[in-house]
Design a protein around this motif. Structure first.
Motif, short mmCIF file in Angstrom:
data_model
loop_
_atom_site.label_atom_id
_atom_site.label_comp_id
_atom_site.label_asym_id
_atom_site.label_seq_id
_atom_site.Cartn_x
_atom_site.Cartn_y
_atom_site.Cartn_z
N THR A 94 0.72 -1.54 -0.28
CA THR A 94 -0.30 -0.01 0.19
C THR A 94 0.59 1.05 0.09
O THR A 94 0.36 2.02 -0.36
N THR B 33 -6.62 2.06 -4.61
CA THR B 33 -7.61 1.95 -3.85
C THR B 33 -7.57 0.17 -3.73
O THR B 33 -7.81 -0.48 -3.29
N PRO B 34 -6.90 -1.04 -5.05
CA PRO B 34 -7.88 -2.40 -4.94
C PRO B 34 -6.22 -2.90 -3.80
O PRO B 34 -7.37 -4.05 -2.69
N THR C 174 -8.17 -3.88 -0.32
CA THR C 174 -8.16 -5.70 0.27
C THR C 174 -7.62 -5.66 2.07
O THR C 174 -7.93 -7.14 2.34
N VAL D 220 -14.20 0.31 0.35
CA VAL D 220 -14.37 1.27 -0.67
C VAL D 220 -14.68 2.87 -0.72
O VAL D 220 -13.78 3.37 -0.99
#
Length: 313
Positions: A106, A113-114, A118, A174
Motif C-alpha cells: 500500500t 485503491t484495490p 483488500t 471502498v
C-alpha cells in the motif's frame, strides 16, 4: 488450555485495537507519512512527529499483533490435539503475514485503491479468525454439547447478518479509500432532498456512498432479526452478543451521521471503523455459538410409518 484461551482473547483485543489504529491512519491522512517499507525513513524508530506518529505507530501495533499471532500458532501446534484448531492457528499466522505485506505494498505503490481495500477487508477476516480461535479454546466450547433445537433458524439468521456486515464493511472500505466519505455532504437528506437529484447519481463516488447508507439499513434489519431470534432461543449466551450487536448498529448509524455532519472529524470517523469491526465480531461470535449450542431438529423422528408398510414385513 485456560491460559491459551486467555492469550487468544488478548489477541482478539489487540486486533480490534489495531483496526482502530489503522483507521486513525486513514482518518488523519497519514498513509504516506512514511514513504518506505519495511523501515521508516531507513530507521527502525523514526522521530514520532506529525503523521509519522500515526503511520509508524500503526506499524508498531501491527508488529505486536504479528508477534502475538506467531506465539499463539506455535503454542497451539505444540499443545492442541485438534487438527482443525491447529490449522486455524497457522492460517491466522499466514493471514497476518499477508496483511503485513499488503500494508507494505500500500505504501510502496502510493495507496492504490484495490490494495488498500483488500488490506482493510483482510484485517476484518483476521479479526474473525482470532475470535474463532478464542472461542475454540474456551471452556464453553470444550464442555458444551448441543442442548436446544434450532427451531428459530438462528444459525441462518446469524450467518446472514454476519455476511451482510462484512459486505457493509467492504463498501465502507471502498468509500474511504476512493475519498467518497463526503460525496453526499448532508444527512439524513441527500443534497437537501429525500431522493437525490438524478444528475448526482451519475457520479461513482455518490453511488458508493449511497450504497453504504442503504447497506446500513439492511444491516439494521438483519441484526435486529438476529437479536429477536436469539432472544427466542432462550439462551443468554446467544442473546447477549446479538442484542449488543444491535445496540452497536444504532451507535454505528449515529457515528456515520456524525462523520458526515462534522466533515469527517478524526475521532467519530475512526470510531465508525472500529465499531463496524466490533459488530462483525459479535455477529460472528453468535454464528459460532449457534453452531455449537444448538442442534438441528430431528425431522426424521416426526415421520410416521403407515401400518402395514411392506418394508416392515
Amino acid at each position: 488450555m485456560g491460559w491459551r484461551h486467555r492469550f487468544s482473547v488478548l489477541l482478539v483485543a489487540a486486533t480490534l485495537a489495531l483496526i482502530f489504529v489503522g483507521g486513525l491512519v486513514t482518518s488523519t491522512g497519514s498513509g504516506l507519512s512514511v514513504p518506505d517499507w519495511p523501515l521508516s525513513y531507513g530507521m527502525v524508530m523514526p522521530p514520532m512527529v506529525g503523521g509519522v506518529f500515526f503511520e509508524h505507530g500503526h506499524r508498531m501495533v501491527a508488529s505486536a499483533v504479528g508477534f502475538l499471532t506467531l506465539v499463539l500458532a506455535v503454542w497451539t501446534a505444540r499443545q492442541e490435539p485438534r487438527r482443525g484448531v491447529r490449522r486455524l492457528a497457522w492460517a491466522a499466522l499466514g493471514v497476518v503475514i499477508a496483511q503485513g505485506v499488503l500494508g507494505g505494498l500500500t505504501v510502496l505503490f502510493l495507496l492504490p485503491t484495490p490494495i488498500s481495500v483488500t488490506h482493510a477487508c483482510l484485517a476484518q477476516t483476521f479479526f474473525c479468525i482470532t475470535i474463532a480461535l478464542a472461542y475454540a479454546t474456551s471452556r464453553e466450547w470444550l464442555s458444551a454439547a448441543p442442548a436446544r433445537d434450532d427451531v428459530a433458524s438462528l444459525r441462518g439468521a446469524a450467518f446472514l447478518a454476519t455476511g451482510a456486515v462484512f459486505v457493509q464493511l467492504l463498501l465502507g472500505a471502498v468509500m474511504r479509500h476512493i475519498g467518497a466519505g463526503l460525496a453526499v455532504p448532508d444527512f439524513p437528506r441527500m443534497y437537501g432532498r429525500w431522493v437525490p437529484p438524478p444528475d448526482v447519481l451519475e457520479r461513482a463516488p455518490v453511488l458508493v456512498h449511497l450504497s453504504h447508507r442503504a447497506g446500513a439499513l439492511v444491516v439494521l434489519v438483519l441484526v435486529a432479526r438476529l437479536a429477536w431470534r436469539a432472544g427466542r432461543a432462550g439462551d443468554a449466551r446467544l442473546a447477549r452478543p446479538a442484542w449488543l450487536a444491535l445496540a452497536l448498529v444504532l451507535v454505528q448509524i449515529a457515528l456515520g451521521a456524525t462523520t458526515v455532519l462534522t466533515a469527517k472529524a478524526v475521532l467519530p470517523t475512526t470510531a465508525h471503523v472500529a465499531t463496524g469491526a466490533a459488530i462483525l465480531g459479535l455477529c460472528w461470535l453468535t454464528t459460532l455459538r449457534s453452531r455449537r449450542l444448538l442442534r438441528l431438529p430431528d425431522r426424521t423422528a416426526a415421520v410416521a410409518v403407515p401400518l402395514g408398510d411392506p418394508a416392515l414385513s
